[in-house]
Design a protein around this motif. Structure first.
Motif, short mmCIF file in Angstrom:
data_model
loop_
_atom_site.label_atom_id
_atom_site.label_comp_id
_atom_site.label_asym_id
_atom_site.label_seq_id
_atom_site.Cartn_x
_atom_site.Cartn_y
_atom_site.Cartn_z
N CYS A 188 -94.28 40.64 -5.93
CA CYS A 188 -95.01 41.91 -6.50
C CYS A 188 -96.15 41.18 -7.41
CB CYS A 188 -94.18 42.80 -7.26
SG CYS A 188 -95.25 44.10 -7.91
N GLN B 30 -97.63 42.54 -9.64
CA GLN B 30 -97.64 43.38 -10.98
C GLN B 30 -96.43 42.66 -11.81
OE1 GLN B 30 -98.52 47.64 -11.68
NE2 GLN B 30 -100.46 46.74 -11.11
N CYS B 31 -95.25 42.76 -11.06
CA CYS B 31 -94.03 42.44 -11.85
C CYS B 31 -93.40 41.19 -11.42
CB CYS B 31 -93.19 43.55 -11.86
SG CYS B 31 -92.31 43.96 -10.62
N CYS C 211 -93.01 47.24 -3.97
CA CYS C 211 -92.04 46.63 -4.88
C CYS C 211 -90.95 47.38 -5.09
CB CYS C 211 -92.84 46.54 -6.27
SG CYS C 211 -92.03 45.49 -7.37
N CYS D 221 -90.97 47.98 -9.33
CA CYS D 221 -92.00 48.83 -10.02
C CYS D 221 -92.59 49.89 -9.07
CB CYS D 221 -92.99 47.87 -10.62
SG CYS D 221 -93.93 47.46 -9.71
ZN LIG Z 1 -93.50 45.25 -8.87
#
Ligand SMILES: [Zn+2]
Length: 200
Positions: free
Chosen positions: A159, A161-162, A176, A179
């Protein structure tokens, strides 16, 4: 017919190709790297002939595989190290399922990332993705690659983002597991199966 009897001392340690006749089955048992057919033992691999006189066994030891020279049509596995608007750079760590060291660099132009129109390269791949690609030009360094084809594309992606694992929820659509962020990638048909290699 006696002329066809294998001269064992002469050929021990000799390098042979697959299909080389090694011995008569009356005299020798075929060991690893061999097969028997109609009274003869043949080499099944490229390698060195090993003769065990005590056990009357003849085998062929595969020579260590040398580093492969990349060529058109080879399938590579590598990590995405850079994504710009028009281009993706991949650090190649496997060619045809065999590790390569030091790694080669491959670039994939945006037109080779997907059959579909893409605004930018990161609509198909992102940094740190693992991709399976095909070499379309090996004359130059870096190599030129393509992700077009159902077996080619991103095989695993974190992911953006995370960093958690992304799960495939639709064609070229990933979500994901942590998240829930949804992103686009040009994925392989077996994305997320853990199958990183390529069945030729
Ligand atoms: Zn994520």
């Amino acid at each position: 017919m006696t002329l066809e009897i294998y001269d064992r001392t002469k050929d021990s340690g000799k390098l042979v190709l697959p299909g080389t006749r090694l011995a008569v089955t009356e005299e020798f048992i075929g060991g690893s790297g061999t097969y028997s057919e109609k009274n003869y033992v043949y080499s099944a691999v490229t390698g060195k002939v090993i003769i065990d006189l005590g056990r009357h066994e003849i085998s062929v030891l595969s020579k260590p595989q040398s580093a492969s020279v990349p060529k058109i049509g080879d399938i590579i596995l590598g990590g995405v190290v850079n994504v710009s608007r028009q281009m993706t750079t991949v650090s190649v760590s496997y060619i045809n399922n065999r590790p390569v060291r030091p790694s080669y660099t491959m670039v994939i132009h945006i037109s080779q990332l997907s059959k579909e129109y893409l605004e930018t390269a990161d609509d198909a791949v992102c940094l740190a993705d693992i991709v399976r690609a095909k070499i379309i030009d090996a004359k130059t360094i870096p190599l030129q690659g393509s992700l077009i084809g159902s077996q080619l594309g991103v095989v695993l992606a974190p992911c953006s983002q995370c960093g958690s694992k992304l799960e495939k929820i639709g064609r070229d659509k990933l979500k994901c597991t942590d998240c829930s962020y949804i992103q686009r990638r040009k994925t392989t048909i077996d994305y997320g199966s853990g199958e990183l290699g390529f069945k030729l």
